[in-house]
Structures are given as structure tokens and as C-alpha cells.
Design a protein around this motif. Structure first.
Motif, PDB file in Angstrom:
ATOM      1  N   PRO A 106       0.827  -1.311   0.024  1.00 34.84           N
ATOM      2  CA  PRO A 106       0.015   0.071   0.023  1.00 34.84           C
ATOM      3  C   PRO A 106       0.811   1.110   0.019  1.00 34.84           C
ATOM      4  CG  PRO A 106      -0.742  -1.547   1.551  1.00 34.84           C
ATOM      5  CD  PRO A 106       0.629  -2.203   0.924  1.00 34.84           C
ATOM      6  N   ALA A 107       0.332   2.328  -0.546  1.00 43.41           N
ATOM      7  CA  ALA A 107       0.978   3.668  -0.505  1.00 43.41           C
ATOM      8  C   ALA A 107       1.127   4.263   0.957  1.00 43.41           C
ATOM      9  CB  ALA A 107       0.035   4.733  -1.442  1.00 43.41           C
ATOM     10  N   GLY A 108       2.372   4.700   1.125  1.00 38.09           N
ATOM     11  CA  GLY A 108       2.494   5.267   2.783  1.00 38.09           C
ATOM     12  C   GLY A 108       3.343   4.240   3.418  1.00 38.09           C
ATOM     13  N   THR A 109       3.399   2.833   3.032  1.00 33.76           N
ATOM     14  CA  THR A 109       4.413   1.956   3.753  1.00 33.76           C
ATOM     15  C   THR A 109       5.878   2.251   3.152  1.00 33.76           C
ATOM     16  OG1 THR A 109       3.887   0.123   1.852  1.00 33.76           O
ATOM     17  CG2 THR A 109       2.452   0.294   3.907  1.00 33.76           C
ATOM     18  N   MET A 110       6.550   2.040   3.993  1.00 29.91           N
ATOM     19  CA  MET A 110       8.233   1.704   3.614  1.00 29.91           C
ATOM     20  C   MET A 110       8.553   3.207   3.499  1.00 29.91           C
ATOM     21  SD  MET A 110       8.603  -1.477   1.146  1.00 29.91           S
ATOM     22  CE  MET A 110       7.580  -3.124   1.694  1.00 29.91           C
ATOM     23  N   GLY A 111       7.969   4.104   4.147  1.00 28.61           N
ATOM     24  CA  GLY A 111       8.453   5.702   3.993  1.00 28.61           C
ATOM     25  C   GLY A 111       7.805   6.397   2.773  1.00 28.61           C
ATOM     26  N   THR A 112       6.890   5.566   2.023  1.00 29.25           N
ATOM     27  CA  THR A 112       6.329   6.463   0.741  1.00 29.25           C
ATOM     28  C   THR A 112       5.445   7.241   1.018  1.00 29.25           C
ATOM     29  OG1 THR A 112       4.844   4.607   0.398  1.00 29.25           O
ATOM     30  CG2 THR A 112       7.404   4.189  -0.546  1.00 29.25           C
ATOM     31  N   ASP A 113       5.045   8.204   0.030  1.00 37.83           N
ATOM     32  CA  ASP A 113       3.883   9.046   0.355  1.00 37.83           C
ATOM     33  C   ASP A 113       2.500   8.617   0.007  1.00 37.83           C
ATOM     34  OD1 ASP A 113       5.832  11.328   0.376  1.00 37.83           O
ATOM     35  OD2 ASP A 113       5.901  11.542  -1.726  1.00 37.83           O
ATOM     36  N   SER A 114       1.838   9.252   0.721  1.00 36.33           N
ATOM     37  CA  SER A 114       0.502   8.718   0.401  1.00 36.33           C
ATOM     38  C   SER A 114      -0.371   8.961  -0.677  1.00 36.33           C
ATOM     39  CB  SER A 114      -0.624   9.121   1.837  1.00 36.33           C
ATOM     40  OG  SER A 114      -1.654   8.553   1.705  1.00 36.33           O
ATOM     41  N   VAL A 115      -1.012   8.248  -1.228  1.00 41.76           N
ATOM     42  CA  VAL A 115      -1.783   8.427  -2.447  1.00 41.76           C
ATOM     43  C   VAL A 115      -3.155   7.654  -2.154  1.00 41.76           C
ATOM     44  CG1 VAL A 115      -1.888   8.047  -5.002  1.00 41.76           C
ATOM     45  CG2 VAL A 115       0.259   8.363  -4.043  1.00 41.76           C
ATOM     46  N   THR A 116      -4.060   8.409  -2.875  1.00 42.72           N
ATOM     47  CA  THR A 116      -5.328   7.837  -2.536  1.00 42.72           C
ATOM     48  C   THR A 116      -5.581   6.508  -3.412  1.00 42.72           C
ATOM     49  OG1 THR A 116      -6.440   8.803  -4.509  1.00 42.72           O
ATOM     50  CG2 THR A 116      -6.501  10.102  -2.400  1.00 42.72           C
ATOM     51  N   LEU A 117      -6.254   5.499  -2.714  1.00 46.39           N
ATOM     52  CA  LEU A 117      -6.637   4.235  -3.221  1.00 46.39           C
ATOM     53  C   LEU A 117      -7.196   4.460  -4.905  1.00 46.39           C
ATOM     54  CD1 LEU A 117      -7.869   1.657  -0.664  1.00 46.39           C
ATOM     55  CD2 LEU A 117      -6.041   1.130  -2.343  1.00 46.39           C
ATOM     56  N   GLU A 118      -8.089   5.403  -4.859  1.00 40.63           N
ATOM     57  CA  GLU A 118      -8.916   5.438  -5.824  1.00 40.63           C
ATOM     58  C   GLU A 118      -8.105   5.993  -7.081  1.00 40.63           C
ATOM     59  OE1 GLU A 118      -9.735   6.651  -2.934  1.00 40.63           O
ATOM     60  OE2 GLU A 118     -11.817   6.134  -2.685  1.00 40.63           O
ATOM     61  N   GLU A 119      -7.065   6.700  -6.882  1.00 41.96           N
ATOM     62  CA  GLU A 119      -6.154   7.127  -8.058  1.00 41.96           C
ATOM     63  C   GLU A 119      -5.279   5.899  -8.451  1.00 41.96           C
ATOM     64  OE1 GLU A 119      -2.546  10.184  -9.362  1.00 41.96           O
ATOM     65  OE2 GLU A 119      -3.543  10.532  -7.432  1.00 41.96           O
ATOM     66  N   THR A 120      -4.757   5.334  -7.503  1.00 41.34           N
ATOM     67  CA  THR A 120      -4.141   3.924  -7.915  1.00 41.34           C
ATOM     68  C   THR A 120      -4.736   2.907  -8.400  1.00 41.34           C
ATOM     69  OG1 THR A 120      -2.682   4.505  -5.682  1.00 41.34           O
ATOM     70  CG2 THR A 120      -2.370   2.099  -6.917  1.00 41.34           C
ATOM     71  N   LEU A 121      -6.019   2.718  -8.051  1.00 42.88           N
ATOM     72  CA  LEU A 121      -7.005   1.841  -8.761  1.00 42.88           C
ATOM     73  C   LEU A 121      -7.364   2.031 -10.301  1.00 42.88           C
ATOM     74  CD1 LEU A 121      -9.121   0.727  -5.509  1.00 42.88           C
ATOM     75  CD2 LEU A 121      -7.095  -0.523  -6.544  1.00 42.88           C
ATOM     76  N   ARG A 122      -7.610   3.402 -10.296  1.00 47.65           N
ATOM     77  CA  ARG A 122      -7.747   3.927 -11.785  1.00 47.65           C
ATOM     78  C   ARG A 122      -6.742   3.769 -12.640  1.00 47.65           C
ATOM     79  NH1 ARG A 122     -12.749   2.668 -10.666  1.00 47.65           N
ATOM     80  NH2 ARG A 122     -13.889   4.249  -9.454  1.00 47.65           N
ATOM     81  N   ALA A 123      -5.454   3.830 -12.085  1.00 40.76           N
ATOM     82  CA  ALA A 123      -4.388   3.510 -13.019  1.00 40.76           C
ATOM     83  C   ALA A 123      -4.373   2.142 -13.344  1.00 40.76           C
ATOM     84  CB  ALA A 123      -3.073   4.253 -12.251  1.00 40.76           C
ATOM     85  N   LEU A 124      -4.658   1.163 -12.319  1.00 40.52           N
ATOM     86  CA  LEU A 124      -4.573  -0.190 -12.614  1.00 40.52           C
ATOM     87  C   LEU A 124      -5.726  -0.446 -13.983  1.00 40.52           C
ATOM     88  CD1 LEU A 124      -4.592  -2.373  -9.376  1.00 40.52           C
ATOM     89  CD2 LEU A 124      -2.650  -2.149 -11.151  1.00 40.52           C
ATOM     90  N   GLU A 125      -6.796   0.208 -13.541  1.00 36.74           N
ATOM     91  CA  GLU A 125      -7.753  -0.324 -14.619  1.00 36.74           C
ATOM     92  C   GLU A 125      -7.276   0.449 -16.113  1.00 36.74           C
ATOM     93  OE1 GLU A 125     -12.226  -0.306 -12.843  1.00 36.74           O
ATOM     94  OE2 GLU A 125     -11.342   1.558 -12.796  1.00 36.74           O
ATOM     95  N   LEU A 126      -6.610   1.558 -15.977  1.00 39.88           N
ATOM     96  CA  LEU A 126      -5.860   1.960 -17.072  1.00 39.88           C
ATOM     97  C   LEU A 126      -5.014   1.193 -17.790  1.00 39.88           C
ATOM     98  CD1 LEU A 126      -5.620   4.283 -19.343  1.00 39.88           C
ATOM     99  CD2 LEU A 126      -3.886   5.378 -17.667  1.00 39.88           C
ATOM    100  N   ALA A 127      -4.244   0.376 -16.648  1.00 42.08           N
ATOM    101  CA  ALA A 127      -3.259  -0.609 -17.325  1.00 42.08           C
ATOM    102  C   ALA A 127      -3.922  -1.688 -17.960  1.00 42.08           C
ATOM    103  CB  ALA A 127      -2.114  -0.780 -16.313  1.00 42.08           C
ATOM    104  N   LYS A 128      -4.939  -2.127 -17.433  1.00 42.80           N
ATOM    105  CA  LYS A 128      -5.697  -3.405 -17.703  1.00 42.80           C
ATOM    106  C   LYS A 128      -6.336  -3.008 -19.082  1.00 42.80           C
ATOM    107  CE  LYS A 128      -8.918  -6.951 -16.582  1.00 42.80           C
ATOM    108  NZ  LYS A 128      -9.850  -7.637 -15.547  1.00 42.80           N
TER     109      LYS A 128
END
Length: 304
Positions: A106-128
Motif C-alpha cells: 500500500p501507498a504510505g508503507t516503507m516511508g513512501t508518500d500517501s496516494v489515494t486508493l482511488e487514484e491508484t486503482l484507476r491507474a490499474l484499470e487504465l493499465a488493464k
């Protein structure tokens, strides 16, 4: 071999001080020779080295339809970076399409920046939708997050740590996947090497990630050693712990991911599925107290 996935973290060449990369490379070839069709990798395994090696395997077995699973790291979660990540993976692999694209952590783990689930999932859908991958899913998300994700996109698969000794997914996630018909993949099926036929485990160099794996904590060591002795006692002659470990995960309806790095590890699947009687005896060895003590935790890493 359709219910086995070949893991390639070890062959990436970092985080595993006891792994001989060349021997691991040869073992991958042997596993594919014996019919394994699916390969799991990620950009973070050896900083892209694992994906490059998988690309070499694909070219060597060009007459086979190998199916590749790769991932998006938690620092690449925005729409633009998800696309950038998968395109980088495809370049290193030398292919035009993944079989499966997963969010690694998940975004925000391992010291990474937080990103909304919605944005990441839409990007996954775009890739598919654009043909970069056939299937999509996530790894290592909480059950609460999965229920939220389930309202936003249709997931094809999930990936979590799962073995006889580490069963956090049994606290709701395996049931979630089963009721929705989502494939559940289990990594660290061999419990980071504990469920192999090494008589002792531990003593890693300072840069080995297993120094931070909960199963190697001193407080758990005596109990795990005792359970290993009991597991060996219930196995028929000639059957190893790795074969047991794989058969048990398969019996739970989970697809095991095997990070094979020595020829001996091939016995994990070459001898076939063990009987239900043996698997039930093995399950009885793993104390309910040990499962309860580790509880629903999903990460192998962190405080014991």
C-alpha cells in the motif's frame, strides 16, 4: 504445474545472503523445464535484475506461453507513475503485456508518500484497459482496504504471505477471496526457508532481510524447532518438508509461489500432492496457540 507460481525474488541478488544467484538461476530453468508456466517478479527485486532474468527465461523458452506476474512498488502509486512502472517492467522483461499486474504494498508503507486508493486503482484499470496487463490485483492490503477496493474495481487476484507457520490471511482475507471468486496467491510458502530440509536456520549476515522476519525472532525459535521435528515425524520416508508445505497451501485453495534457489527445492512440487491424511496430521502439529499469537498480522516483517 498450473497450480504453482515460480518466485524470483532470490535470483535478483540482494536481501538473501545465503543464496547463490547462479545456482538459483539454474534452478529456475529446471523448474520451467518441468512444466511451471507462471512466474512472479517485481521491479524491486534486485532493482530490476529479477525482471531482466525473467526476460532471459522468456527468450530461452520462446516456444512456451509463460505468464508473468509483476508489481507496482509503493513509491509509484500515482496514475502517471503506475503507467511508468509497468512500462519499465515490460521493457526489462522484453514483452508487450503482463499476465497480471499487482500493487506490491500500500501507498504510505516503507516511508513512501500517501496516494489515494482511488487514484491508484484507476491507474490499474487504465493499465488493464490499454492492454498492458490481462489481470490486476493487490498484495498485502488489510481486509478493510480490500472491502473498500471491492467497491471500486474488480480484482482478479490477491497476493499475501501464507504458509503452515504464517496464516494471517485466515482471519478473513481467504474467506473474502473465496466468496468473490478471486484467486489467492501465497508467497513465502516455504516460510522463508524454514520449511525446507535444512536442519538449522538463522545466522544470516547483517544485510539479509530475514533478520527482520517475525518467524526468525528468538522468542519463536524453540517452538518452531519443536514443530519442525514433529512435522518430520508425520511424513512418509522420502517426503520432505517443502513437499508438505506446498501440498498444504494447495489444499487450502491457495496458489503457492515458490522461490526456488537450489535443485533440491524442486522436490517441493515434483513429488506431487500429499494425501489429505498426511496434511491433516501436519496441521495438528501447528499449535493453535502459535497461530493465535501471530494473529491476523499480514506482514512477515516487523516486531515479533
Amino acid at each position: 504445474m498450473k497450480n504453482i507460481i515460480l518466485g524470483t525474488w532470490q535470483v535478483g541478488g540482494d536481501s538473501w545472503s545465503t543464496v547463490n544467484s547462479w545456482k538459483a538461476y539454474e534452478t529456475l530453468f529446471s523448474a520451467l523445464d518441468q512444466g511451471v508456466e507462471r512466474i512472479d517478479t517485481a521491479p524491486t527485486y534486485g532493482n530490476g535484475r529479477s525482471e531482466q532474468i525473467v526476460g532471459e527465461l522468456i527468450r530461452h523458452f520462446s516456444n512456451r506461453e509463460l505468464k508473468v506476474i509483476s508489481k507496482v512498488p509503493p513509491d509509484m502509486m500515482t496514475r502517471a507513475k503506475v503507467v511508468e512502472s509497468v512500462e519499465g517492467s515490460l521493457t526489462r522483461l522484453g514483452i508487450n503485456q503482463l499476465d497480471t499486474l499487482l500493487i506490491h504494498w500500500p501507498a504510505g508503507t516503507m516511508g513512501t508518500d500517501s496516494v489515494t486508493l482511488e487514484e491508484t486503482l484507476r491507474a490499474l484499470e487504465l493499465a488493464k484497459g490499454s492492454g498492458l496487463t490481462k489481470k490486476i490485483g493487490v498484495c498485502n492490503y488489510s481486509l478493510t482496504d480490500l472491502e473498500h477496493i471491492d467497491n471500486l474495481v474488480k480484482m482478479d487476484c490477491l497476493q499475501y504471505a501464507y504458509s503452515l507457520f504464517f496464516r494471517g490471511v485466515e482471519f478473513g482475507i481467504s474467506q473474502f477471496a473465496q466468496t468473490r471468486g478471486i484467486e489467492l496467491m501465497g508467497y513465502s510458502t516455504l516460510a522463508q526457508g524454514i520449511l525446507t530440509d535444512r536442519q538449522n536456520y538463522g545466522g544470516f549476515s547483517s544485510d539479509d532481510h530475514r533478520n527482520y522476519v517475525v518467524l526468525f525472532a528468538e522468542k519463536h525459535r524453540p517452538r518452531i524447532q519443536h514443530m519442525l521435528q514433529e512435522l518430520r515425524a508425520v511424513l512418509p520416508q522420502g517426503v520432505g518438508l517443502s513437499n508438505l508445505a506446498v501440498s498444504w497451501v494447495q489444499s487450502k485453495g491457495v496458489t503457492p509461489i515458490l522461490g526456488l534457489h537450489t535443485p533440491e527445492h524442486l522436490d517441493a512440487f515434483c513429488k506431487g500432492r500429499l494425501s489429505d491424511e498426511i496434511l491433516l496430521k501436519a496441521a495438528d502439529v501447528i499449535s493453535s496457540e502459535f497461530k493465535a499469537e501471530l494473529g491476523p498480522r499480514l506482514s512477515l516483517w516487523g516486531d515479533a
